[in-house]
Design an enzyme around this catalytic site. Structure first.
Site, PDB file in Angstrom:
ATOM      1  N   LYS A   1       1.765   2.009  -5.167  1.00 42.92           N
ATOM      2  CA  LYS A   1       2.284   1.423  -6.414  1.00 42.92           C
ATOM      3  C   LYS A   1       1.337   1.673  -7.585  1.00 42.92           C
ATOM      4  O   LYS A   1       1.766   1.982  -8.691  1.00 42.92           O
ATOM      5  CB  LYS A   1       2.487  -0.103  -6.240  1.00 42.92           C
ATOM      6  CG  LYS A   1       3.503  -0.455  -5.153  1.00 42.92           C
ATOM      7  CD  LYS A   1       3.571  -1.948  -4.932  1.00 42.92           C
ATOM      8  CE  LYS A   1       2.334  -2.541  -4.301  1.00 42.92           C
ATOM      9  NZ  LYS A   1       2.052  -2.119  -2.922  1.00 42.92           N
TER      10      LYS A   1
ATOM     11  N   ASP B   1       0.810  -1.223   0.000  1.00 34.50           N
ATOM     12  CA  ASP B   1       0.000   0.000   0.000  1.00 34.50           C
ATOM     13  C   ASP B   1       0.841   1.271   0.000  1.00 34.50           C
ATOM     14  O   ASP B   1       0.452   2.291   0.573  1.00 34.50           O
ATOM     15  CB  ASP B   1      -0.960   0.012   1.207  1.00 34.50           C
ATOM     16  CG  ASP B   1      -1.862  -1.213   1.219  1.00 34.50           C
ATOM     17  OD1 ASP B   1      -2.216  -1.687   0.131  1.00 34.50           O
ATOM     18  OD2 ASP B   1      -2.208  -1.684   2.320  1.00 34.50           O
TER      19      ASP B   1
ATOM     20  N   GLY C   1      -4.637  -4.351  -3.662  1.00 34.79           N
ATOM     21  CA  GLY C   1      -5.610  -3.317  -4.034  1.00 34.79           C
ATOM     22  C   GLY C   1      -4.796  -2.112  -4.460  1.00 34.79           C
ATOM     23  O   GLY C   1      -4.132  -1.500  -3.633  1.00 34.79           O
ATOM     24  N   HIS C   2      -4.782  -1.824  -5.746  1.00 32.65           N
ATOM     25  CA  HIS C   2      -3.966  -0.728  -6.275  1.00 32.65           C
ATOM     26  C   HIS C   2      -4.885   0.388  -6.759  1.00 32.65           C
ATOM     27  O   HIS C   2      -5.700   0.188  -7.653  1.00 32.65           O
ATOM     28  CB  HIS C   2      -3.082  -1.235  -7.431  1.00 32.65           C
ATOM     29  CG  HIS C   2      -2.047  -2.230  -6.974  1.00 32.65           C
ATOM     30  ND1 HIS C   2      -1.122  -2.802  -7.810  1.00 32.65           N
ATOM     31  CD2 HIS C   2      -1.789  -2.754  -5.745  1.00 32.65           C
ATOM     32  CE1 HIS C   2      -0.353  -3.622  -7.109  1.00 32.65           C
ATOM     33  NE2 HIS C   2      -0.740  -3.618  -5.866  1.00 32.65           N
TER      34      HIS C   2
ATOM     35  N   GLN D   1       2.053  -6.061  -3.147  1.00 35.33           N
ATOM     36  CA  GLN D   1       2.552  -6.140  -1.770  1.00 35.33           C
ATOM     37  C   GLN D   1       3.857  -5.352  -1.606  1.00 35.33           C
ATOM     38  O   GLN D   1       4.048  -4.388  -2.315  1.00 35.33           O
ATOM     39  CB  GLN D   1       2.731  -7.609  -1.340  1.00 35.33           C
ATOM     40  CG  GLN D   1       1.421  -8.375  -1.155  1.00 35.33           C
ATOM     41  CD  GLN D   1       0.840  -8.926  -2.438  1.00 35.33           C
ATOM     42  OE1 GLN D   1       1.539  -9.535  -3.235  1.00 35.33           O
ATOM     43  NE2 GLN D   1      -0.449  -8.731  -2.653  1.00 35.33           N
TER      44      GLN D   1
END
Ligand code: GDP
Ligand code: IMO
Ligand code: MG
Length: 429
Positions: free
Chosen positions: A16, A13, A40-41, A224
């Protein structure tokens, strides 16, 4: 030739998604190479937020080739939902999205086993996302995996599932007291997924290498972060894949010789979701500031992220294991008005000072961070467009990070939006 790998340098988080979207404007192909929908991007374009779990964060740029590499694990239902969402938003994906035929598929038993294992671990639980990631990667290593190439061929899928399901149902019933899963129901569900995804399945190694041969610019998008890496993270409080730059090579199918740069994404402070040690975690007003101003809630599970000061001992290890050539510093705007800023440059463990990140969890839990304090700033950074516009104290903080880590800060992010990004050094030079 010019392939650049983007990696998270902390516990995930870091931003990215935002950075990959930003870099894609100057790239030709973006490949997501590991992880699954534990990620979750977030990408924000013209005020519109899109959270991507599996699709590469370059997907919102027209005409850029997007690849989901062999190193990922794919929950087809989640991928289809994501495809539907981005297509409804106007993005055209046919002809430019390719999914590796070798990528592994997340099956219903993986999700049940993930939850069952967490329950079994009790107070020692990892705090996984519950998306079946660990069991899917375990099946890959155990050679029980079902791959994209199997999914899209109904006869092959049905035969493979028949063998594996017998074994998995035994585990579910005997170890976890769960009801066995129905073979017919899974076949029906997954054959519908296969019909939707079949047009995208491809030999993505060939596609990546066509781009390399054409001298196109490739961005490899990691999920990650280094501290969640299976080998170098805070094991066992990690994810089940190689989150480091080296994982991009095997997860996308190119070699170290094809890599020109490794871009490490560093949040200007630290966050972590789930269980496990976190030496610089804060429980005071500064921690509350980071959590509320930084809106630190998980993009996948919505869980509150634990917050703390920047940890340069941890980051130094991340620089080492990733071979980072540039740093992108994100969420710098969140530090405004927090007061003096601390950054950890050493660990005191039982009275002994070290700059090396400890391997044993027991040692990590004993860490007393040694902080350097720097003056903060009250100005709002979110409209800064060049290095010179930053307040002096902010510039000093950024320069100090650069000095401690020995890597140039190439880009500074001052807000979630695509445009809220300040270039300092050309990461692609
Ligand atoms: P990822 O998993 O590394 O892609 O990061 P996430 O998307 O899970 O979390 C990063 C969060 O911070 C998202 O909500 C982004 O929109 C947001 N974000 C990214 N960069 C910045 C920044 O520079 N400032 C602020 N305030 N928010 C940012
Ligand atoms: P992005 O790509 C933050 C964490 C989980 C848990 C551990 C193992 O958005 O940065 P898993 O479900 O992978 O077996 O969970 O890893 N985790 C993440 N934390 N960001 C992520 O992804 C994460 N993906 C997994 O919270 O502690
Ligand atoms: Mg995330």
């Amino acid at each position: 030739m010019p392939t650049y790998i983007v990696v998270g340098m902390q516990w995930g988080d870091e931003g990215k998604g935002k950075v990959v979207d930003y870099l894609t404007r100057k790239a030709d192909l973006v490949v997501r190479h590991q992880g699954g929908n534990n990620a979750g991007h977030t990408v924000v374009v013209d005020g519109k937020q899109t959270i991507l779990h599996l699709l590469p964060s370059g997907i919102l740029h027209e005409n850029k080739v997007c690849v989901i590499g062999n190193g990922t694990v794919i929950d087809p239902a989640v991928l289809i939902e994501e495809l539907d969402t981005v297509e409804a938003g106007g993005a055209k994906v046919e002809g430019r999205l390719f999914i590796s035929s070798s990528a592994h598929i997340i099956m219903p038993y993986h999700k049940l086993l993930d939850k069952g294992q967490e329950k079994f671990r009790g107070k020692n639980r990892i705090g996984t996302t519950g998306r079946g990631i660990g069991p899917a990667y375990a099946d890959k290593a155990d050679r029980f995996g079902i791959r994209m190439c199997d999914l899209v061929e109904p006869e092959v899928f049905k035969e493979k599932l028949a063998d594996v399901l017998q074994y998995k149902n035994m585990m579910l019933e005997k170890l976890f007291d769960e009801k066995p899963l129905s073979y017919d129901a899974i076949c029906e569900e997954y054959m519908a997924y296969a019909d939707r995804l079949r047009p995208f399945a491809a030999d993505t190694v060939a596609i990546v290498h066509e781009a390399i041969e054409a001298n196109s610019r490739i961005v490899a998008e990691g999920a990650q972060g280094a501290m969640l890496d299976l080998d170098h993270g805070t094991y066992p409080y990690v994810t089940s894949s190689t989150t480091l730059a080296s994982g991009a090579c095997s997860g996308a199918g190119f070699g170290p010789g094809d890599v020109r740069g490794v871009i490490g994404i560093v949040k200007a402070y630290t966050t972590r979701v789930g269980e496990g040690p976190f030496p610089t975690e804060l429980f005071d007003d500064a921690g509350k500031h980071l959590s509320s101003v930084g809106k630190e809630f998980g993009a996948t599970t919505g869980r509150p992220r634990r917050c703390g000061w920047l940890d340069c001992v941890q980051l130094r290890r991340s620089v080492q294991v990733n071979g980072v050539t540039h740093i992108v510093l994100t969420k710098t705007d969140v530090l405004g008005s927090i007061g003096p800023i601390s950054l950890c440059t050493g660990y005191d463990i039982d009275g002994k000072v070290t700059r090396d990140f400890p391997i044993r969890i027991a040692d990590l839990e004993k860490v007393k961070p040694i902080y350097e304090q720097m003056p903060g700033w009250d100005e709002d950074l979110s409209a800064c467009t060049s290095w010179d516009e930053f307040p002096e104290n902010a510039r000093n903080y950024f320069s100090h990070i650069e000095k401690v880590l020995g890597v140039p800060v190439a880009i500074i992010s001052v807000g979630p939006g695509r445009k809220q990004t300040v270039d300092r050094v050309d990461t692609f030079a």
